[in-house]
Design a protein around this motif. Structure first.
Motif, PDB file in Angstrom:
ATOM      1  N   HIS A  15       0.834  -1.199   0.000  1.00 10.43           N
ATOM      2  CA  HIS A  15       0.000   0.000   0.000  1.00 10.43           C
ATOM      3  C   HIS A  15       0.866   1.245   0.000  1.00 10.43           C
ATOM      4  N   HIS A  28       5.138   0.429  -0.253  1.00 10.08           N
ATOM      5  CA  HIS A  28       5.773  -0.540   0.647  1.00 10.08           C
ATOM      6  C   HIS A  28       4.734  -1.589   1.041  1.00 10.08           C
ATOM      7  N   HIS A  30       3.310  -4.754   4.115  1.00 12.37           N
ATOM      8  CA  HIS A  30       3.241  -5.228   5.500  1.00 12.37           C
ATOM      9  C   HIS A  30       2.740  -6.666   5.507  1.00 12.37           C
ATOM     10  N   GLU A 126      -0.410  -3.510  11.920  1.00 13.23           N
ATOM     11  CA  GLU A 126       0.324  -3.154  10.706  1.00 13.23           C
ATOM     12  C   GLU A 126       1.788  -3.565  10.860  1.00 13.23           C
TER      13      GLU A 126
HETATM   14 ZN   LIG Z   1       2.339   0.977   5.630  1.00 16.22          ZN
END
Ligand SMILES: [Zn+2]
Length: 136
Positions: A15, A28, A30, A126
């Motif tokens: 995202h 990047h 997650h 996250e």
């Molecule tokens: Zn992020």
């Protein structure tokens, strides 16, 4: 609420928080961790068992773990989801998970059952030490 059904799973997604002045404004990814806790005042049948012995089916709760091409969020570019768009913060994703998980649980309910007693709490990590909780 006598029963709480809890499950945890992860999904990997990319995202970018559009307009963020810093690293979150660059593309990047997650490994998101999700905990879903669904409370209910009574037991119900599910799509897979006709007797009233469940709060919900774990399979139904874990929909977001599936690959994006199978309707989940794994290996998605979250900004491609129309309801998220530029706003892919943990807060917005947690609310999205809440809305879509409850909608799926309600789809499994028997005719005449509005599921009004069902309450869902979503926790979305996250990173390993930062999470957002969302419930209504
Ligand atoms: Zn992020």
């Amino acid at each position: 609420m006598p029963w709480t059904l809890t499950t945890e799973f992860t999904f990997d997604s990319a995202h970018v928080i559009v307009g963020y002045d810093g690293p979150c404004g660059r593309l990047h990814g997650h490994t998101y961790r999700v905990r879903l806790a669904l409370t209910s005042e009574r037991l119900r049948p599910s799509a897979h068992v006709k007797r009233a012995v469940m709060v919900a089916d774990f399979k139904t709760l874990k929909w977001a773990k599936k690959d994006v091409e199978a309707g989940g969020l794994d290996h998605a570019f979250l900004n491609d989801l129309p309801e998220l768009g530029d706003d892919t913060t943990a807060e917005v994703i947690a609310a999205y998970l809440h809305r879509h998980t409850l909608a799926r649980v309600r789809t499994d309910l028997p005719d005449g059952d509005d599921g009004a007693d069902l309450k869902l709490r979503v926790t979305l990590w996250e990173t390993p030490d930062s999470c957002c909780e969302y419930w209504e």
